[in-house]
Design an enzyme around this catalytic site. Structure first.
Site, PDB file in Angstrom:
ATOM      1  N   HIS A 201       4.957  16.664   8.279  1.00  0.00           N
ATOM      2  CA  HIS A 201       4.017  15.631   7.834  1.00  0.00           C
ATOM      3  C   HIS A 201       2.600  15.958   8.313  1.00  0.00           C
ATOM      4  O   HIS A 201       1.632  15.402   7.816  1.00  0.00           O
ATOM      5  CB  HIS A 201       4.418  14.250   8.397  1.00  0.00           C
TER       6      HIS A 201
ATOM      7  N   ASN B 222      -3.118   5.948   6.233  1.00  0.00           N
ATOM      8  CA  ASN B 222      -3.785   6.705   7.295  1.00  0.00           C
ATOM      9  C   ASN B 222      -4.416   5.738   8.301  1.00  0.00           C
ATOM     10  O   ASN B 222      -4.270   4.521   8.196  1.00  0.00           O
ATOM     11  CB  ASN B 222      -4.818   7.680   6.701  1.00  0.00           C
TER      12      ASN B 222
ATOM     13  N   TYR C  40       0.845  -1.179   0.000  1.00  0.00           N
ATOM     14  CA  TYR C  40       0.000   0.000   0.000  1.00  0.00           C
ATOM     15  C   TYR C  40       0.887   1.238   0.000  1.00  0.00           C
ATOM     16  O   TYR C  40       1.782   1.347   0.829  1.00  0.00           O
ATOM     17  CB  TYR C  40      -0.917   0.021   1.229  1.00  0.00           C
TER      18      TYR C  40
ATOM     19  N   GLU D 140       1.391 -36.546  28.406  1.00  0.00           N
ATOM     20  CA  GLU D 140       0.353 -35.619  27.937  1.00  0.00           C
ATOM     21  C   GLU D 140      -0.877 -36.361  27.413  1.00  0.00           C
ATOM     22  O   GLU D 140      -1.834 -35.744  26.961  1.00  0.00           O
ATOM     23  CB  GLU D 140       0.924 -34.672  26.869  1.00  0.00           C
TER      24      GLU D 140
ATOM     25  N   GLN E 147      10.172  16.667  10.574  1.00  0.00           N
ATOM     26  CA  GLN E 147       9.266  15.593  10.964  1.00  0.00           C
ATOM     27  C   GLN E 147       7.850  16.113  11.133  1.00  0.00           C
ATOM     28  O   GLN E 147       6.881  15.461  10.749  1.00  0.00           O
ATOM     29  CB  GLN E 147       9.761  14.962  12.278  1.00  0.00           C
TER      30      GLN E 147
ATOM     31  N   GLU F 205       9.328   6.226  16.503  1.00  0.00           N
ATOM     32  CA  GLU F 205       9.698   5.789  15.152  1.00  0.00           C
ATOM     33  C   GLU F 205      11.170   6.124  14.874  1.00  0.00           C
ATOM     34  O   GLU F 205      11.936   5.276  14.449  1.00  0.00           O
ATOM     35  CB  GLU F 205       8.787   6.494  14.154  1.00  0.00           C
ATOM     36  N   HIS F 206      11.540   7.398  15.083  1.00  0.00           N
ATOM     37  CA  HIS F 206      12.925   7.839  14.855  1.00  0.00           C
ATOM     38  C   HIS F 206      13.524   8.434  16.117  1.00  0.00           C
ATOM     39  O   HIS F 206      12.844   9.176  16.823  1.00  0.00           O
ATOM     40  CB  HIS F 206      13.003   8.977  13.826  1.00  0.00           C
TER      41      HIS F 206
ATOM     42  N   SER G  50       3.979  10.058  11.850  1.00  0.00           N
ATOM     43  CA  SER G  50       5.432  10.118  12.033  1.00  0.00           C
ATOM     44  C   SER G  50       5.832  10.641  13.406  1.00  0.00           C
ATOM     45  O   SER G  50       5.131  11.476  13.989  1.00  0.00           O
ATOM     46  CB  SER G  50       6.044  11.061  10.995  1.00  0.00           C
TER      47      SER G  50
END
Lengths: 418, 418
Positions: free
Chosen positions: B260, B212, B127, B400, B257, B312-313, B235
């Site tokens: 976004h 999204n 995607y 068992e 960043q 994330e970062h 982000s």
């Protein structure tokens, strides 16, 4: 009675359609029921966890967390031969997973140092099914890969027996593995407790292990909030065998997988009518209802069907089994040759018995160290490497409309002295 | 305006609570809405896919699948400098992922041969988000790891622009990568189409790529039916910086960043009041509303907060950044040193920019070759190895309650001549 299918004139896809197995954990009803349980536990914590436990298991364990002394007692009470068997299993599973362990690495290209830091998860939750039986082997097969990966905090949830207590053999294995955190809690509610945390159960980062449809559906439901491993539904075995296989052994292999009952599936794919006819009368009782004997044109067609079906286990019991292995494209575990019955790997051979079922082997793998690690990528640029790559990045960032991205790179290129 | 937080007297957990970021894809409302879309596409195929596309994107692409000539035209129309920038990015991403690629292996222990066959997925779906902008870089960052892993069939879904067509720059990259199967379809409905298949879109084994909240929730919804990668939400960047960092550069990194928008989060963690005060006036416009400047006691506390937040970062822009890297326990990507702005990895450094967000870096990793492989475990026992392990397995199986498991092993041990 076992079913029979003559597939010699059928397309592989059609055969797989007819072998359609249960995947109840994906059904709308199970998902909706589980969603409710998960929501309640998320909102009401221990109270809901205990309520659902009482409703489904008929008991209200007190305490919920098994005391350490109970684990120690269970370990001490383990008969010597069983302790030795478990120790052998643990050692084999450990060795296998040490071999598959990913390691951190670094590379350098034109002044840029790039790499991956491989780190264990901080805290993982293991579900071990119970209820009708007890599966201490499942704790070996899930906890050992986690320990090899370096996970320090492991917690185990398992449904209590009618006496409100966790199975003592399971506790004994926890003791052997040095796991001190076990809760007598099962079902979707236990999965929810591990995912969101309750007053008694601190939340985990990832939940692994097999369970019934409700447990598996609960793992799907909480995925995203925490990590989960691949869905593990009812057991499956595809035996690919030719005239060289012995009917009595093949029958035992099929019966072994089928004796799990509750949705289990055993399939024999063979071009040998004699083998199928030899196997059939040896199948009996309830397990036999879970077995299908399929006559195929040749081993070629058998492998084509098996790859489309993507079963949990494949047993290659035929001439040239080693070569056939190279043509298996989707399966959790492949047992090669007559002397490698799947039961060996169920208990002690080395690979985990926590395997993808229901066709998920198309995209999922056996549980292993990979499930308990994260890979942290990193980069360190030199001035020279930045000067080289920078203009390309600025161009791409501007094309996508991200001016600050471009500027953050340009600022480093321009100031030569910085 | 950027927010400020004095965390010097706060516990790391409390700081993370205050930095709480959006994770809309987990909200009950989004999940319920998406469930409906997924069900409709599952049942009505293309019809529902096109209906929802018209409702959400305002167009009804015809044809749904982008003609190969359109891809070829887009590739040919790509300006030379951009083509070169993309080729550089593709090459760097390829090299990085070749290094992390798992390989098949085998080991022998006491006559048992055990191993792992590492195989690419047969067919993966990617995607690539669109709508407000176009992100051809995302196709590089998702498709290249798949190609390195050896996936032969790749299909791409991306929302069409107002003209009903896929973005030409994205198509150009598809052309550069030799990908011929692109659909002008986006949103949860495209995810459902790839998961279940429709008349136009053949089903895939696994779906990857950012989107999204609805796209991400749809991936969670279809997980189990197909594989999916880790959730990739808005982000996030945590900059850990000290007095040695330059305010104007740090400000650009935070703004990059934050540009976004839509839920993006930039956080500066610094013990330097001078740095925070230098950065603050350089932040402006809508991105600045996504930025928080946090004053911490020391780098120690900064790393503790960062590890709990699991962003994330992480950008380590401080003295001893290399040593600090060794203490990062949870993050998608770490940029080390002032000369390594995160934007480099967003476009071309090598690691994928498809990264875990929302704290999922506690258990999830950057997209990579691991997402496009399965590991098929296998075992082959010799008579000697079977004789050694068999009795342990029989004992465990009987404990068992699985008599046929035990018998399937015993049958091979008893017949010495067989």
């Amino acid at each position: 009675m076992a079913a029979r299918l003559d597939a010699r004139g059928l397309d592989a896809r059609e055969v797989v359609r007819r072998l359609r197995r249960p995947r109840g954990f994906l059904s709308r009803e199970v998902r909706a029921a589980v969603r409710q349980v998960v929501e309640e536990v998320r909102e009401r914590g221990d109270e809901a966890l205990l309520e659902y436990g009482e409703r489904f298991d008929g008991v209200r364990p007190d305490p919920l967390r098994v005391p350490r002394e109970e684990i120690e007692r269970a370990r001490a009470a383990l008969p010597g031969e069983l302790a030795e068997a478990f120790r052998t299993a643990i050692e084999n599973v450990r060795r296998f997973h040490e071999r598959e362990l990913d390691r951190s690495w670094e590379l350098e290209r034109g002044g840029a140092r790039l790499g991956q830091r491989v780190r264990p998860l901080r805290r993982a939750g293991i579900y071990v099914p119970g209820g009708h039986g007890a599966y201490p082997s499942t704790l070996v097969m899930t906890a050992v890969p986690a320990q090899v990966a370096g996970v320090e905090e492991l917690c185990v949830c398992t449904p209590p027996g009618p006496d409100g207590r966790a199975n003592p053999r399971l506790l004994a294995v926890a003791g052997l593995l040095g796991i001190g955190e076990v809760y007598a809690a099962g079902g979707a509610q236990a999965v929810a407790a591990m995912a969101f945390g309750t007053e008694s159960v601190p939340r985990v980062d990832k939940i692994v292990g097999p369970g019934n449809d409700y447990v598996t559906a609960a793992k799907l439901e909480v995925f995203g909030e925490v990590g989960v491993d691949a869905p593990q539904g009812p057991s499956e075995l595809v035996v690919v065998a030719d005239g060289s296989a012995r009917p009595e052994r093949v029958a035992l292999d099929l019966m072994a997988q089928a004796e799990h009952l509750s949705g289990a599936t055993s399939v024999l794919l063979t071009p040998s009518g004699a083998l199928a006819s030899g196997v059939e009368p040896l199948l009996s009782g309830r397990p036999s209802e879970h077995i299908t004997l399929v006559l195929v044109r040749d081993l070629e067609q058998a492998l084509e069907i098996s790859n489309l079906y993507a079963p949990e286990h494949v047993h290659l019991n035929c001439e040239g089994a080693g070569a056939a292995l190279e043509r298996v494209e989707a399966a959790g575990l492949v047992a090669v040759g007559d002397l490698s019955p799947v039961a060996l790997s169920d208990y002690a051979a080395g690979p985990s018995h926590a395997l993808p079922t229901g066709g998920t082997a198309r995209w999922a793998s056996a549980l292993g160290t990979h499930d308990f690690l994260t890979r942290i990528n990193h980069m360190r640029f030199s001035r020279e490497a930045l000067r080289e790559l920078g203009p390309h990045v600025e161009r791409l960032a501007r094309m996508e409309g991200f001016e600050n991205h471009a500027a953050s790179v340009a600022a480093r290129r321009e100031k030569e002295e910085g």
